[in-house]
Enzyme design. Structure first.
Site, PDB file in Angstrom:
ATOM      1  N   GLY A 120       0.848  -1.248  -0.036  1.00 57.49           N
ATOM      2  CA  GLY A 120      -0.122  -0.118   0.074  1.00 57.49           C
ATOM      3  C   GLY A 120       0.823   1.245   0.014  1.00 57.49           C
ATOM      4  N   ASP A 121       2.148   1.119   0.073  1.00 61.89           N
ATOM      5  CA  ASP A 121       3.317   2.163  -0.104  1.00 61.89           C
ATOM      6  C   ASP A 121       4.081   1.851  -0.953  1.00 61.89           C
ATOM      7  OD1 ASP A 121       4.283   4.860   0.414  1.00 61.89           O
ATOM      8  OD2 ASP A 121       3.471   4.803   2.400  1.00 61.89           O
TER       9      ASP A 121
END
Ligand SMILES: *[C@@H]1O[C@H](CO)[C@@H](O)[C@H](O)[C@H]1NC(C)=O
Ligand SMILES: *[C@@H]1O[C@H](CO)[C@@H](O)[C@H](O)[C@H]1NC(C)=O
Ligand SMILES: *[C@@H]1O[C@H](CO)[C@@H](O)[C@H](O)[C@H]1NC(C)=O
Ligand SMILES: *[C@@H]1O[C@H](CO)[C@@H](O)[C@H](O)[C@H]1NC(C)=O
Length: 341
Positions: A120-121
């Site tokens: 997610g990053d």
């Protein structure tokens, strides 16, 4: 997980001399879901734990492991040297907050290879301290090799340099980078107040599919730890080289935003073929406060990075000497309980 467990977790930090882990592709499950929920609800009283954090260490190898659902960053070597990270699979939902894959932070001589990251990053985020604190500590990340990385991260970069780069980032060599459905390729994030530098960056061989931006350098990344940052602390961004890039289904080729009065210099792109998406942006390049050259780039670059032609200037630079960490072999892990007691 109880409140007490969360508090304990948040405090577990490894401070050891030599860390060696080879997992035979075993899985470590960070059970991040509860942490992500509390984070989204703004209810967290504690800093979220990293899955693996190694501080002030030398000769580290981490290999053949699968890490899933980390509460936040997955692997965070910091203030360390001679680090080999190999054969790691990292999986987290693409919407999970701050689940960076691997974050070399103020480290020297690091090699990261054969990793597959869905997160997610940023899949890999290179760091070296934040604003006045990072400037004061002054410990760069340098001599970093990243090769054979495969990344999926729709809202972040395959490799980010920064935004915390106040101790400096120098001599990063990234080869054979594959990214699918990822926001951008190798991205630099910085801003006024950061100070420090990002220089001598060499990217060779990116194969990209479905991207918002292939190239992205941001000079107005906000996010300060407090209001005491020095408004005169300008970062130096210099010598950023990309070559042999193939990309498909891209919305925008490049967004290069330097800082007014502090242009980012020595940007070079050669042999890059970018296939645009059906619904691409009207202007594939936007460039401000940057200087550099390109050769053999399609579609044609912005005026600040004129295409001089491959015949005339050839390819962008690559370093001529290899790094010490380049040829270090992974050691088989072995220990006996007696020596640990
Ligand atoms: C390791 O395990 C993960 C999760 O089960 C799997 O996706 C991956 O292919 C495995 N890697 C290797 C090298 O066996
Ligand atoms: C240009 O890049 C492609 C794709 O990476 C590569 O196959 C080709 O050899 C490169 N061209 C030159 C002249 O190096
Ligand atoms: C191209 O990218 C768009 C998003 O910009 C995506 O919706 C679409 O599925 C992609 N097409 C292909 C063929 O991958
Ligand atoms: C990790 O896995 C690879 C592939 O299975 C193997 O060649 C290597 O020896 C393993 N590394 C360690 C340190 O066990």
């Amino acid at each position: 997980m109880s409140e007490r467990d969360m508090k304990m977790c948040a405090r577990i930090v490894l401070v050891i001399g030599c860390f060696s882990s080879s997992g035979d592709n075993g899985t470590i499950d960070g059970q991040g879901d509860l942490w992500w929920q509390q984070f989204h609800k703004k209810k967290l009283k504690y800093t979220r734990p990293y899955l693996i954090e190694i501080m002030h260490s030398d000769q580290i190898q981490i290999s053949n492991l699968t890490l899933v659902n980390s509460p936040t960053w997955n692997i965070h070597p910091v203030y360390s040297s001679n680090i080999l990270i190999q054969g790691i699979t990292i999986l987290a939902p693409v919407t999970s907050p701050n689940t960076d894959g691997i974050n070399p932070d103020s480290c020297t001589n690091t090699r990261i290879e054969d990793t597959y990251i869905v997160s997610g990053d940023d899949c890999i985020a290179v760091k070296s301290g934040w604003d006045e604190y990072g400037i004061k500590y002054g410990m760069p990340t340098k001599q970093l090799i990243i090769r054979r990385l495969t990344c999926i991260s729709p809202y972040s970069a395959a490799i980010a340099l920064g935004s915390e780069m106040s101790g400096g980032i120098q001599d990063v060599r990234a080869h054979e980078i594959t990214a699918i459905n990822t926001e951008s390729g190798v991205r630099i994030k910085t801003g006024v107040g950061r100070g420090g530098y990002v220089k001598d960056i060499y990217v060779k061989g990116m194969n990209l599919h479905t991207m918002k931006m292939v190239f992205w350098i941001t000079g107005n990344y906000g996010s300060h730890p407090d209001n005491h940052y020095d408004p005169k602390a300008f970062p130096e961004i210099k010598g950023i080289n990309y070559r042999d890039v193939v990309a498909e289904n891209v919305s925008m080729v490049a967004r290069f935003e330097g800082i007014s009065g502090d242009p980012f210099t020595g940007i070079c792109i050669s042999n890059a073929t970018i296939g645009m998406a059906k619904k691409a942006k009207k202007y594939p390049w936007t460039c401000t406060d940057v200087e550099g050259i390109t050769s053999g780039v399609v579609p044609p670059p912005c005026n600040l990075l004129p295409d001089q032609g491959l015949e005339k200037i050839g390819m962008c630079d690559l370093p001529s000497e290899s790094l010490a960490i380049d040829n270090i072999e992974l050691q088989r892990c072995s220990y006996s309980m007696n020596t640990l007691m």
